[in-house]
Scaffold this motif. Structure first.
Motif, mmCIF file in Angstrom:
data_model
loop_
_atom_site.group_PDB
_atom_site.id
_atom_site.type_symbol
_atom_site.label_atom_id
_atom_site.label_comp_id
_atom_site.label_asym_id
_atom_site.label_seq_id
_atom_site.Cartn_x
_atom_site.Cartn_y
_atom_site.Cartn_z
ATOM 1 N N TRP A 281 -15.022 -32.237 12.353
ATOM 2 C CA TRP A 281 -14.573 -30.858 12.504
ATOM 3 C C TRP A 281 -13.054 -30.817 12.415
ATOM 4 C CZ3 TRP A 281 -17.395 -26.690 12.070
ATOM 5 C CH2 TRP A 281 -18.755 -26.718 12.415
ATOM 6 N N MET A 282 -12.530 -29.908 11.602
ATOM 7 C CA MET A 282 -11.094 -29.674 11.507
ATOM 8 C C MET A 282 -10.832 -28.178 11.472
ATOM 9 S SD MET A 282 -9.626 -32.658 8.980
ATOM 10 C CE MET A 282 -9.991 -34.389 9.310
ATOM 11 N N GLN A 283 -9.554 -27.818 11.441
ATOM 12 C CA GLN A 283 -9.188 -26.401 11.407
ATOM 13 C C GLN A 283 -8.142 -26.141 10.331
ATOM 14 O OE1 GLN A 283 -8.200 -24.478 15.061
ATOM 15 N NE2 GLN A 283 -10.098 -25.066 16.086
ATOM 16 N N TRP A 284 -8.284 -25.000 9.680
ATOM 17 C CA TRP A 284 -7.269 -24.470 8.773
ATOM 18 C C TRP A 284 -6.839 -23.115 9.308
ATOM 19 C CZ3 TRP A 284 -7.508 -19.982 5.663
ATOM 20 C CH2 TRP A 284 -6.411 -19.796 4.813
ATOM 21 N N ARG A 287 -9.137 -21.624 11.734
ATOM 22 C CA ARG A 287 -10.530 -21.429 11.336
ATOM 23 C C ARG A 287 -11.194 -22.789 11.164
ATOM 24 N NH1 ARG A 287 -11.653 -16.277 10.296
ATOM 25 N NH2 ARG A 287 -10.003 -14.816 9.677
ATOM 26 N N ARG A 288 -12.416 -22.903 11.677
ATOM 27 C CA ARG A 288 -13.111 -24.186 11.679
ATOM 28 C C ARG A 288 -13.778 -24.472 10.331
ATOM 29 N NH1 ARG A 288 -17.182 -25.598 16.053
ATOM 30 N NH2 ARG A 288 -16.086 -27.597 16.233
ATOM 31 N N ARG A 290 -15.799 -28.159 8.262
ATOM 32 C CA ARG A 290 -16.169 -29.577 8.310
ATOM 33 C C ARG A 290 -15.548 -30.295 7.125
ATOM 34 N NH1 ARG A 290 -21.435 -27.636 10.117
ATOM 35 N NH2 ARG A 290 -22.158 -28.729 11.985
ATOM 36 N N ALA A 392 -19.685 -22.642 8.711
ATOM 37 C CA ALA A 392 -18.378 -23.248 8.450
ATOM 38 C C ALA A 392 -18.333 -23.908 7.074
ATOM 39 C CB ALA A 392 -18.067 -24.284 9.529
ATOM 40 N N GLU A 414 -9.620 -31.599 15.069
ATOM 41 C CA GLU A 414 -9.892 -31.051 16.407
ATOM 42 C C GLU A 414 -9.889 -32.177 17.442
ATOM 43 O OE1 GLU A 414 -12.484 -27.045 15.393
ATOM 44 O OE2 GLU A 414 -13.447 -28.712 16.407
#
Length: 414
Positions: A281-284, A287-288, A290, A392, A414
């Protein structure tokens, strides 16, 4: 252990390690053997588990490494590729080699590099073994780069244990056009009298492994996925097969009473294992999404299978895909895309890549589901403009892409 700490950046060793694609693939065991002889066989006395296969090698190596640490043993690990720093490729226990140490080692290797015409990957394996010679770990965990028969890690003379991940069709331009040919190249790494552990393989691969092991008098153990009561630090159901291979490897290492490895130590190590860029899981911009390093058809099939377990599995999925030009991108798309899905096709930074037009031509039945963007940021903005999907988005196709997005701070873990 997380090599991707805030503020990390890709280390510049361009003056010592030219881009891998500039020289082209040049597999040869002889160069490495000559180089290690010149270097007086660094770490030759340290036993190694060599991890080979098409997919899951890094995860298996990670599990074994953390299991050894949890058991109180010193483990030297070398893996590829890296996401942000060359230093991720060489570590002893939780300690990555420093960029200063790696640069010094590579500079010291230059006479051997010139004499033996070593490739960048071979240079890194030599540097790893010299580092391990100085650090004296109890065991080495060597992730093969490509193939097995001619892989640089196969030059290490003391590999009593071989751990095999899933073998599938990839790198056909170097390893052979059939599954049997590819399996034969990888199985050729098995040394005489060694012990081999593998999860279930496709029938053609199983036959090759059994035939090869018998020919060199190696013992071969097949394992089933770990039960759900094992907590794994790496997400995804497929990791239960990878962890099962690691458990069998650790059980064999612990067969010597002086190196006994308990189930409790394995459980602790497997729970602590971390491997960035794999179903993460990461964010831009808050906003989440994968990210996953799936970069060939077998990995895409595994990712599609994981998708079926997600909470929003029945919803349309948005994909952001960057796929190198030599990969089987149409086959990957056919595994990943369900009828309502859309995929943004973007280039892999600094690598020749499949374009939107090429993929629309190669997979016309999927052309209406494909969209183009100049880069990931443009694709993310398009997704945001259309209304960020409830399911996502998934970024996949290349670890080089994920590394670039982390390096340029477009994505945050995350």
């Amino acid at each position: 252990m997380n090599p991707l700490q805030p503020g990390s950046s890709r280390d510049d060793l361009d003056d010592l390690l030219p881009r891998f694609d500039l020289r082209g693939m040049d597999l040869s065991l002889q160069r490495m053997q000559e180089a290690l002889k010149e270097l007086q066989h660094p770490a030759a006395a340290v036993p190694a588990v060599q991890v080979v296969g098409t997919n899951g090698k890094g995860s298996i190596a990670c599990f074994i490494h953390h299991g050894l640490i949890a058991a109180g043993l010193r483990s030297g690990l070398t893996v590829s590729p890296h996401l942000l720093s060359w230093c991720e490729r060489i570590r002893v226990n939780d300690q990555l080699i420093t960029i200063e140490e790696l640069r010094s080692l590579l500079q010291g290797l230059q006479p051997v590099v010139t004499t033996c015409r070593l490739t960048p990957f071979e240079q890194l394996i030599c540097a790893a073994l010299v580092h391990f010679e100085a650090q004296r770990p109890d065991w080495l965990v060597l992730e093969a780069g490509l193939g097995g028969r001619l892989d640089a890690t196969t030059a290490h003379p003391h590999r009593p244990l071989i751990a095999i991940g899933a073998i599938g069709l990839d790198h056909r331009e170097h390893l052979g056009t059939t599954l049997e040919a590819i399996a034969t190249e990888k199985a050729a790494a098995i040394p005489p009298g060694s012990h081999v552990v593998s999860a279930a393989q496709l029938p053609e691969v199983q036959r090759v492994l059994e035939r090869t092991a018998a020919a060199v008098n190696a013992s071969l153990r097949w394992v089933e996925p770990l039960a759900n009561d094992w907590t794994l630090g790496l997400p995804g159901e497929l990791q239960r097969s990878n962890a099962a291979v690691a458990r069998a490897a650790l059980e064999w290492i612990g067969g010597d009473a002086s190196e006994s490895i308990s189930v409790a130590a394995m459980r602790k190590g497997f729970a602590a294992a971390r491997w960035p860029g794999r179903l993460q899981w990461m964010q831009w911009q808050g906003r989440r999404l994968r990210v996953d390093g799936a970069h060939n058809p077998p990995a895409a099939a595994a990712l599609a299978k994981e998708r079926c377990r997600w909470r929003a599995a029945d919803q349309a999925q948005s994909w952001v895909l960057a796929i190198q030009a030599h990969k089987q991108a149409p086959a990957m798309l056919k595994h990943l895309l369900q009828p309502k899905d859309q995929a943004w096709i973007i280039p892999v930074p600094e690598h020749r890549s499949w374009s939107l037009e090429q993929l629309q031509h190669a997979a016309p039945e999927l052309a209406h589901q494909l969209r183009g963007a100049a880069n990931a940021t443009e694709a993310f903005h398009q997704l945001e403009h259309d209304g960020w999907p409830q399911a996502a988005p998934v970024v996949a196709g290349s670890l080089y892409l994920i590394g670039h997005l982390l390096e340029t701070h477009q994505l945050q873990a995350e």
